[in-house]
Structure formats: structure tokens, C-alpha cells
Design a protein around this motif. Structure first.
Motif, short mmCIF file in Angstrom:
data_model
loop_
_atom_site.label_atom_id
_atom_site.label_comp_id
_atom_site.label_asym_id
_atom_site.label_seq_id
_atom_site.Cartn_x
_atom_site.Cartn_y
_atom_site.Cartn_z
N THR A 124 0.83 -1.21 0.00
CA THR A 124 0.00 0.00 0.00
C THR A 124 0.86 1.25 0.00
OG1 THR A 124 -1.75 -1.18 1.17
CG2 THR A 124 -1.82 1.22 1.23
N LEU A 125 1.93 1.26 0.79
CA LEU A 125 2.81 2.42 0.83
C LEU A 125 3.51 2.64 -0.51
CD1 LEU A 125 4.40 2.01 4.38
CD2 LEU A 125 2.64 3.63 3.67
N ALA A 126 3.90 1.56 -1.16
CA ALA A 126 4.52 1.68 -2.48
C ALA A 126 3.54 2.29 -3.48
CB ALA A 126 4.99 0.32 -2.97
N LEU A 127 2.28 1.91 -3.39
CA LEU A 127 1.25 2.47 -4.27
C LEU A 127 1.09 3.96 -4.00
CD1 LEU A 127 -0.77 1.48 -6.47
CD2 LEU A 127 -2.49 1.36 -4.65
N PHE A 128 1.07 4.36 -2.73
CA PHE A 128 0.97 5.79 -2.38
C PHE A 128 2.18 6.55 -2.93
CE2 PHE A 128 -1.67 4.92 1.73
CZ PHE A 128 -2.77 4.64 0.93
N ALA A 129 3.35 5.94 -2.84
CA ALA A 129 4.56 6.61 -3.34
C ALA A 129 4.49 6.87 -4.84
CB ALA A 129 5.80 5.78 -3.01
#
Length: 475
Positions: free
Chosen positions: A243-248
């Protein structure tokens, strides 16, 4: 600059005194005139020039000018002015498009709510002020192979360590291992746990949507929160790496391909949440297997080395993914580099043969689907599930993990998917390389920790955790 500000104050003061004889005699019309005027020296200046002047004086002095009159307040609160300040002034080093994405999509916490009228409902003057007051937080990206940690206000992680080394004895209880892990990170950062919130990225695990998998995820989540709150951390935000990679990548929906230390996971995410009902595809190879395969190739070609550190360094600096494997075999692909304190090494076909096992696992002795096949299967499942009327949310594929940084990987995966999928599914498909290299998940956490509303609903506090141990925390 001081002279300019003094001129503004004098101009407005002169105009204000000329339109009123005394505070008690101030009429309604004179008040309106004063409030709607910028002062004799400035009323005739075009608006765009005034905004350029405000850009020069900076945010602090611009706020002071906003206190002069209603006219100055209206001018100073212009969104474009504060967008400029967010872009260029010290203390806000995040790129503007990242700030805009975060404030538009993430500021409300879960469930994610995008402002429908976009900038119309956002006051960037208020956002600037709130972001300046957000306390710094500790960010720990607990990767499956390597851990990155640092302050949210820093431009990048300040330290790295091998995650598995920090967990201590693998046979120790989970609590003891986690305590050792977090204690080591806080010690290296030289900070007391009680001083700042923590944003933690966790490798996605226990992939299924079964009751046992849910229980395992909940157990690990509770163990992490228990350890951190026992260390007196004031607030905890724990979000999975995918999820954090997607936000990035400035997305809230899509498929994240996370090439971890031992496995590669293909994770569908809709509106910031992992859609486990669709299914997470897992391939039994990761960075460790690629390093091991390069080691085998080097041994076959009588290339001597002393440690896996040398092999990993060569993989990270010389290896790439071929656009067409058969064509690449016919080329001269020799390249050399010096590994510090070790010596010079020259690789040829090993450079692209290493990454090829992601698409042809069998050449590396792994019985598994190719990366493109796993992603295509995940896309088929997303399409069949019909979770939303928008059938394009899963056509954005974001790569994550250090091995995902191999040059040519995104282009090769996109090419293979176009050849594998039906034309309707392949239409509009896009594969995005890791937006911030191996630190992509860390930057996703940084987006959250620098939000104007942080910690807000993103974090859980000790009292909340104790009162409701099964709080709805993003996992």
C-alpha cells in the motif's frame, strides 16, 4: 524586503486614517472602503504583480500582511500563492505533485476520501501552516530483507540494516524479537521512543482471506502494537509495504508487484486497501534467489569471488532485464566494475540471464509461474470480481523492492502482459518502475507522516489500543 513591507504598512495605515476620523465615528461605508482597499500605493498595481511581490516576501511576512485588512487577507489566501510556497520554501521539501496527491487523497485517513471538487475544497494556506506544525515522526520500513529508517522531515532514510539480523534468535518469542528489533533501530537513531509517533511499513504476509490467515495477521499486528506501546511510543501507524509503495507512486488503486527477499507478491489494492478476496498471487522467488542464480552463473564461468556481498553488488550494478531474451543472447553484453576493497569483475551474458528467471523461473531451477503470468492472473481475477464500475483501476502496476529496480524490468513486464492478456484487458495498461528506488515504501510512509492532518486518524494510541484491541487499523 523590509522596506517593501514597511511601505505596505504605511500605505494601508495612511488609507485607513484618511477614511475614518476616530474609532467611534467609523461609518459602515468607510469600513467597507478600507477593507476592500490594499492602500493608495497598491490599488493600481495589477493582481499578478502583487502575487509576484508576495512570493518574494515569503510565507511568514505574507501571513503578516494578511492581518492588515480584508483585502490583503483575500489576496494572501490565494491558493496559487501557497502552492508556490509549498513547492519552493524550506521545510517543505516534498515535490508539489506528491503534496497535492497526499492532501487530496490521504488527509482524511481510512476510508480514503478524495475531495470531489479538487483544489476548490482545499485551503493551501491552511495546509501550509498545518504541515509546518506537524511533529516529526520516526519511519521504519521493515523490509523482508533490509530495513530503512529515518525521520519524516529528512529527504531520504538516514540508516539501513539487514532486517533479519535485528530480530535476534529466530527461536525467541515474537515479543522478544520485536522488542530487540525496535530497540536496535531507536538506538541507532539516538532517539527516545516516547518523543515521536512512528510510521511503520510491514511486509505483507499471510496472504489468504481465510480465518486462519486473518488471525495470523491480527496476532502479528497486536504484537507490534503491544511492543511499541510498552516502549511508550505515543502513536503508531502500521501500513503494509504494498500500500505504501502504491501511495509513493501517487495512486490509491492498482496492482503492486513487490519483489521481496524470498518471495514476490502480486497485490491488488482498491482505494488503499488490499483486496484479499480477489487474491494475492505469490511467486516463490525473490532477491535471494536472483543473487544465488548469479552466483551459480559466475561459478560456471570460473569467475572467482569471496562472498555473496560481491555477487549482490554486481547484481545491483551490472544486471538488467532484456527486452527480448533470445535477441540479447546474440549481443556482446560485457561490462566491468570494481567492487570496493575486492577488485574488478567482468560479466557478460550473466548480466541479463540473472533477471530472466523472473519470467522463466525454470531456467533457475524454480517451479513457479513467470512474473507476467502471475500479474495477468491477478488482473483476470480483478476483472471477474467486478468490484467497481471503473474497470481500469487494476491496469496500473507499480513495482516495488530493490530487485524491482533492475533496468528494463518495467518495460519487459509491460511487453509480456500485452502479449499475454486479451486486447480489452491490455488496453490502457501501464507498468511503473519503483518511484523512489529501493526506498519506495519508505517514501510512501513519508507522504502519510507529513500530512497536514497527521497523526489524526492514521494512528492508534495506547488508550485506543487497550480499549479496542481489534481496532480497524489498515493492514
Amino acid at each position: 524586503m523590509a522596506t517593501l513591507l514597511r511601505k505596505v504598512w504605511e500605505s494601508v495605515s495612511t488609507h485607513s486614517s484618511s477614511t475614518s476620523h476616530s474609532p467611534l465615528q467609523l461609518t459602515s461605508s468607510s469600513a467597507t472602503s478600507s477593507d476592500s482597499s490594499l492602500g493608495p500605493c497598491f490599488d493600481s498595481i495589477p493582481l499578478d504583480i502583487l502575487l509576484q511581490i508576495l512570493r518574494l516576501v515569503g510565507p511568514k511576512d505574507a501571513i503578516k500582511l494578511g492581518c492588515v485588512s480584508r483585502a490583503w487577507r483575500s489576496l494572501v489566501s490565494d491558493n496559487l500563492l501557497w502552492i508556490y510556497f509549498l513547492q519552493y520554501y524550506e521545510g517543505h521539501d516534498d515535490p508539489w505533485d506528491s503534496v497535492f496527491f497526499a492532501e487530496l487523497n490521504l488527509r482524511s485517513g481510512y476510508p480514503l476520501q478524495t475531495f470531489p471538487s479538487r483544489t476548490g475544497e482545499l485551503s493551501f494556506m491552511r495546509i501550509y501552516g498545518q504541515r509546518a506544525q506537524v511533529p516529526g515522526s520516526v519511519i521504519i520500513d521493515g523490509g523482508s530483507g533490509y530495513c530503512k529508517f529515518g525521520w519524516s522531515k529528512y529527504a531520504c532514510p538516514s540508516g539501513r540494516s539487514a532486517t533479519f539480523l535485528e530480530f535476534g534468535n529466530i527461536e525467541s518469542p515474537m515479543y522478544a524479537r520485536l522488542r530487540h528489533f525496535f530497540g536496535t533501530i531507536y538506538s541507532r537513531m539516538q532517539v527516545k521512543p516516547s518523543t515521536q509517533p512512528i510510521v511503520l511499513s510491514i511486509p505483507i504476509c499471510h496472504y489468504d482471506d481465510t480465518d486462519s490467515a486473518k488471525a495470523s495477521r491480527r496476532q502479528l499486528k497486536d504484537a507490534i502494537h503491544t511492543v511499541l506501546f510498552d516502549m511508550n511510543v505515543p502513536a503508531v501507524c502500521a501500513v503494509n509495504q504494498a500500500t505504501l509503495a502504491l501511495f509513493a507512486a501517487r495512486r490509491t488503486s492498482g496492482i503492486v508487484v513487490n519483489i521481496g527477499f524470498q518471495v514476490t507478491s502480486v497485490v491488488p489494492i482498491l482505494n488503499g486497501k488490499v483486496t484479499r478476496k480477489v487474491g494475492v498471487e505469490v511467486i516463490g522467488l525473490g532477491a535471494l534467489k536472483l543473487t544465488g542464480y548469479l552466483k551459480e552463473l559466475m561459478q560456471q564461468n570460473n569467475i572467482n569471488f569471496e562472498s555473496l556481498y560481491t555477487v549482490r553488488t554486481l547484481k545491483e550494478n551490472l544486471c538488467y532485464v532484456a527486452a527480448d531474451y533470445k535477441t540479447e543472447l546474440l549481443k556482446d553484453t560485457r561490462a566491468s566494475m570494481e567492487v570496493p576493497a575486492v577488485g574488478w569483475f567482468t560479466l557478460s551474458k550473466e548480466r541479463f540471464q540473472t533477471g530472466e528467471i523472473l519470467f522463466q523461473p525454470r531456467i533457475g531451477g524454480v517451479c513457479a509461474m513467470g512474473l507476467h503470468q502471475a500479474v495477468a492472473l491477478c488482473m483476470d481475477h480483478c476483472h471477474a470480481a467486478e468490484l467497481t464500475c471503473d474497470d481500469t483501476w487494476f491496469k496500473t502496476i507499480v513495482l516495488s523492492g530493490g530487485t524491482a529496480c533492475l533496468p528494463g524490468l518495467a518495460e519487459r513486464l509491460e511487453k509480456e502482459l500485452h502479449e499475454t492478456l486479451s486486447p480489452s484487458l491490455a488496453n490502457g495498461l501501464r507498468v511503473i518502475p519503483p518511484p523512489h528506488g529501493p526506498d519506495t515504501a519508505w517514501f510512501g510512509a513519508k507522504f502519510i507522516s507529513n500530512l497536514s492532518t497527521f497523526p489524526g486518524t492514521w494512528c492508534i494510541r495506547k488508550k485506543q489500543f487497550r480499549r479496542k484491541s481489534r481496532a480497524n487499523i489498515m493492514w
